[in-house]
Design a protein around this motif. Structure first.
Motif, mmCIF file in Angstrom:
data_model
loop_
_atom_site.group_PDB
_atom_site.id
_atom_site.type_symbol
_atom_site.label_atom_id
_atom_site.label_comp_id
_atom_site.label_asym_id
_atom_site.label_seq_id
_atom_site.Cartn_x
_atom_site.Cartn_y
_atom_site.Cartn_z
ATOM 1 N N PHE A 120 35.073 28.817 48.258
ATOM 2 C CA PHE A 120 35.433 30.098 47.849
ATOM 3 C C PHE A 120 35.502 30.289 46.364
ATOM 4 N N TYR A 121 36.069 29.351 45.758
ATOM 5 C CA TYR A 121 36.043 29.110 44.304
ATOM 6 C C TYR A 121 34.628 29.165 43.823
ATOM 7 N N GLU A 122 33.762 28.307 44.523
ATOM 8 C CA GLU A 122 32.371 28.453 44.006
ATOM 9 C C GLU A 122 31.690 29.875 44.123
ATOM 10 N N LYS A 123 32.038 30.396 45.430
ATOM 11 C CA LYS A 123 31.367 31.459 45.481
ATOM 12 C C LYS A 123 31.711 32.554 44.309
ATOM 13 N N VAL A 124 32.918 32.637 43.956
ATOM 14 C CA VAL A 124 33.457 33.405 43.024
ATOM 15 C C VAL A 124 33.244 33.164 41.438
ATOM 16 N N GLY A 125 32.838 31.843 41.321
ATOM 17 C CA GLY A 125 32.217 31.501 40.051
ATOM 18 C C GLY A 125 33.382 30.738 39.423
#
Length: 126
Positions: free
Chosen positions: A19-24
């Motif tokens: 999730f953190y990767e998805k939101v940058g």
């Protein structure tokens, strides 16, 4: 390091890291085999993200300030400035909530609590 190792070191789940990767908030590169590969400094960064969240910072605030912190010549001074800014925001919100509470308290038992505050006597807005 792969996502499982990062999750274990950072004390969070793989799904959270995805999730953190998805939101940058964190970036990993893809290896030829399709696995994600994260740099070692991602562990410290993810621990910072968790601590910042516990201190009341939203993920959007963390994302906005992340680059500024990474580029700051004195990270401690930059963090102190962020904390002071957050304290000002909290103080303003507390004042807003106190005013809202006072307004609600004056409406309790008035018979028509949704009448505009300070309305003229005899209004029939009930």
């Amino acid at each position: 390091m792969r996502i499982g190792e990062l999750a274990a070191r950072a004390g969070m789940t793989r799904d959270t890291i995805r999730f953190y990767e998805k939101v940058g908030l964190v970036a990993g590169r893809r290896l030829p085999n399709g696995y994600r590969d994260f740099p070692p400094e991602a562990v410290v960064w993810l621990q910072y993200v968790r601590t910042a969240q516990a201190l009341g910072f939203s993920l959007a605030e963390i994302a906005r300030t992340g680059e500024r912190l990474r580029e700051a010549p004195d990270t401690a001074a930059a963090l102190s400035a962020l904390f002071e800014e957050k304290i000002r925001l909290i103080d303003a919100r507390m004042a807003e909530l106190a005013a809202l509470r006072a307004d609600l308290a004056t409406r309790v038992g008035t018979g028509c609590p949704l009448r505009p505050a300070g309305g003229a006597a005899g209004e029939t807005a009930g």
